[in-house]
Design an enzyme around this catalytic site. Sequence first.
Site, PDB file in Angstrom:
ATOM      1  CG  ASP A   1      18.112  16.059   5.383  1.00  0.00           C
ATOM      2  OD1 ASP A   1      18.686  15.163   4.444  1.00  0.00           O
ATOM      3  OD2 ASP A   1      18.758  16.327   6.183  1.00  0.00           O
TER       4      ASP A   1
ATOM      5  CD  GLU B   1      21.407  10.578   7.984  1.00  0.00           C
ATOM      6  OE1 GLU B   1      21.498   9.483   8.439  1.00  0.00           O
ATOM      7  OE2 GLU B   1      21.227  11.742   8.767  1.00  0.00           O
TER       8      GLU B   1
ATOM      9  CG  ASP C   1      17.239  14.792   9.441  1.00  0.00           C
ATOM     10  OD1 ASP C   1      18.356  15.351   9.286  1.00  0.00           O
ATOM     11  OD2 ASP C   1      17.313  13.579   9.149  1.00  0.00           O
ATOM     12  CB  SER C   2      19.827  19.539  11.663  1.00  0.00           C
ATOM     13  OG  SER C   2      19.989  20.413  10.372  1.00  0.00           O
TER      14      SER C   2
ATOM     15  CD  GLU D   1      26.997  14.939  10.216  1.00  0.00           C
ATOM     16  OE1 GLU D   1      26.754  15.576  11.290  1.00  0.00           O
ATOM     17  OE2 GLU D   1      25.993  14.652   9.328  1.00  0.00           O
TER      18      GLU D   1
END
Length: 269
Positions: free
Chosen positions: A87, A119, A48-49, A186
């Site tokens: 994602d 996440e 989703d970056s 991360e």
Amino acid sequence: MTSGKKHTVRTLRKMKTNGEKIVMLTAYDAPTAKFAQAGGVDMILVGDSLGMAALGYSDTVPVTMDDMVHHCKAVRRGAPDTFIVGDMPFLSFHLSEEQTLLNAARLIQDANCDAVKLETDHSTIPVVKRLVEAGIPVCAHIGLLPQSVKTSGGYRIHGRKEEEAEALLADAIALQEAGAFAIVFECLPASLAKKITESLDIPTIGIGAGPYCDGQVQVIADLVGFFTEYLPKHAKRYADLGNEMKNAVSSYVDDVRSGTFPGVENATE
């Protein structure tokens, strides 16, 4: 990967067992995915970056399921023989079990991804378990969670305090037990990433987490120089395509305005 065959969750786990480093890279469109596959990456993450890297947003929160499906489809067309992880964007796996399964199914069925990424923390462990029970491979993600920066106090290294480090280790073990086939770390201290990696049987993929993970993931825009204003500490720039593109466009503008392009050789009869 030397066999020329697309990875599976089993072969990725075997790479960890054999001590082979796993290489993951982001891609958001077909041409980039084509070059990533040709370059030999093991996995492509359609992160989703893309919100910042491709869509012009300031963070990942505005990215929708429709955005993710659209870009995952493009990446699959560009890299048909690469293991692709899609994602799950903001709030796509929080409202209900039914919604979570349907959203994940869109990435697997409609976009032909091989797995989804979430996440994760202790609260999402039941979600991971349910997805795996439904036959959907899950890559977990701990540490800095970009979708949660508004509640976590911004972008920072996670796990420096002993209590937080212990919680991250416990979460990682629980995520493995829930069925996650890999975990992205991360922005963790390298020593903590090493400790957790050695405590798990599944691969760990680091970004800003030091050299001791089983593999690494980077954002393609950082590697090739599409972001010219800022390079994260965890990234390394391997090309300067941003300036190359700007120079190419400037040369084109000059040629058109001076009348040197198109020339006779560019004309059709």
